[in-house]
Enzyme design. Structure first.
Site, PDB file in Angstrom:
ATOM      1  CB  CYS A  79      -0.975  -0.074   1.166  1.00  0.00           C
ATOM      2  SG  CYS A  79      -2.457   0.881   0.875  1.00  0.00           S
ATOM      3  CG  HIS A 170      -3.139  -3.439   3.998  1.00  0.00           C
ATOM      4  ND1 HIS A 170      -2.126  -2.787   4.657  1.00  0.00           N
ATOM      5  CD2 HIS A 170      -3.816  -2.485   3.330  1.00  0.00           C
ATOM      6  CE1 HIS A 170      -2.208  -1.489   4.424  1.00  0.00           C
ATOM      7  NE2 HIS A 170      -3.228  -1.278   3.616  1.00  0.00           N
ATOM      8  CD  GLU A 172      -0.266  -5.510   6.111  1.00  0.00           C
ATOM      9  OE1 GLU A 172      -0.189  -6.078   5.004  1.00  0.00           O
ATOM     10  OE2 GLU A 172      -0.569  -4.303   6.237  1.00  0.00           O
TER      11      GLU A 172
HETATM   12  N1  GLN Z   1      -3.760   6.291   1.113  1.00  0.00           N
HETATM   13  C1  GLN Z   1      -2.446   5.999   1.619  1.00  0.00           C
HETATM   14  C2  GLN Z   1      -1.373   6.816   0.897  1.00  0.00           C
HETATM   15  O1  GLN Z   1      -1.648   7.432  -0.072  1.00  0.00           O
HETATM   16  C3  GLN Z   1      -2.133   4.532   1.533  1.00  0.00           C
HETATM   17  C4  GLN Z   1      -3.119   3.750   2.343  1.00  0.00           C
HETATM   18  C5  GLN Z   1      -2.563   2.530   3.022  1.00  0.00           C
HETATM   19  O2  GLN Z   1      -1.346   2.322   3.100  1.00  0.00           O
HETATM   20  N2  GLN Z   1      -3.442   1.745   3.578  1.00  0.00           N
HETATM   21  O3  GLN Z   1      -0.266   6.820   1.317  1.00  0.00           O
END
Ligand code: GLN
Length: 189
Positions: A79, A170, A172
């Site tokens: 992410c 994710h 994890e």
């Molecule tokens: N929206 C976050 C970003 O732009 C990422 C979201 C996440 O890691 N769950 O950094």
């Protein structure tokens, strides 16, 4: 075998729990001196990429981590971690490590309602993988040498480039350890 989990912000504890579950020791990267410890791989967790990027620079950790990634250390990014690795971010001025030839869109599913769960195919794994998306980015395109590992609804959500494996969901936060096992294999090799 030891994994170093970036622990300046975000969902690092969940990665550590999952890696410990499959027998991988972890250290936390919280400050510059932590980077002097011995480790075989780096985990860049989810969270807020802007905050993580800013902290990495303030803590003087940015260049050292970038050099290790360019140097070939196995890297697992989820992410916000994917955003940190991306060469291009279509809807943000900032870019960070730029070690992975992918173009990402931040908050690609919207900011408020952008969290959802699905199960999808992931290259190299049998059957589907549980995928939790939380204000997730997706990958609009991959550049030369990068391989698409997963797509959901026609959008790329995971890719691999050399030593780097990155995904917008994710793993994890599921109880499926297979992606972390894949990362452990990369550290072993
Ligand atoms: N929206 C976050 C970003 O732009 C990422 C979201 C996440 O890691 N769950 O950094």
């Amino acid at each position: 075998m030891t994994a170093a989990v970036l622990a300046v912000q975000g969902a690092f504890a969940e990665h550590i729990a999952m890696l410990n579950k499959i027998g991988v020791d972890c250290i936390e990267l919280r400050k510059k001196s932590d980077l002097e410890k011995k480790f075989d791989g780096i985990v860049l967790p989810g969270g807020e990429s802007t905050v993580q990027g800013k902290l990495l620079k303030e803590l003087d950790m940015f260049d050292i981590i970038r050099n290790k990634i360019v140097g070939g250390i196995p890297t697992l990014a989820t992410c916000a971690g994917l955003i940190l690795l991306a060469e291009n971010i279509v809807n943000d001025e900032a870019v960070y490590f730029k070690t992975m030839p992918v173009t990402v869109r931040r908050n690609a599913y919207g900011r408020q309602t952008g969290s959802f769960f699905t199960c999808g195919m992931f290259a190299g794994l049998c059957g589907t993988f549980p995928m939790n998306f939380i204000r997730a980015p997706y990958i609009e395109s991959v550049g030369s040498g990068a391989e698409v590992l997963a797509e959901v609804d026609g959008n790329i959500v995971a890719a691999m480039y050399k030593n780097q494996i990155a995904m917008s969901f994710h793993p994890e936060l599921s109880d499926d350890t297979r992606i972390h096992e894949m990362f452990a294999e990369m550290m072993k090799a």
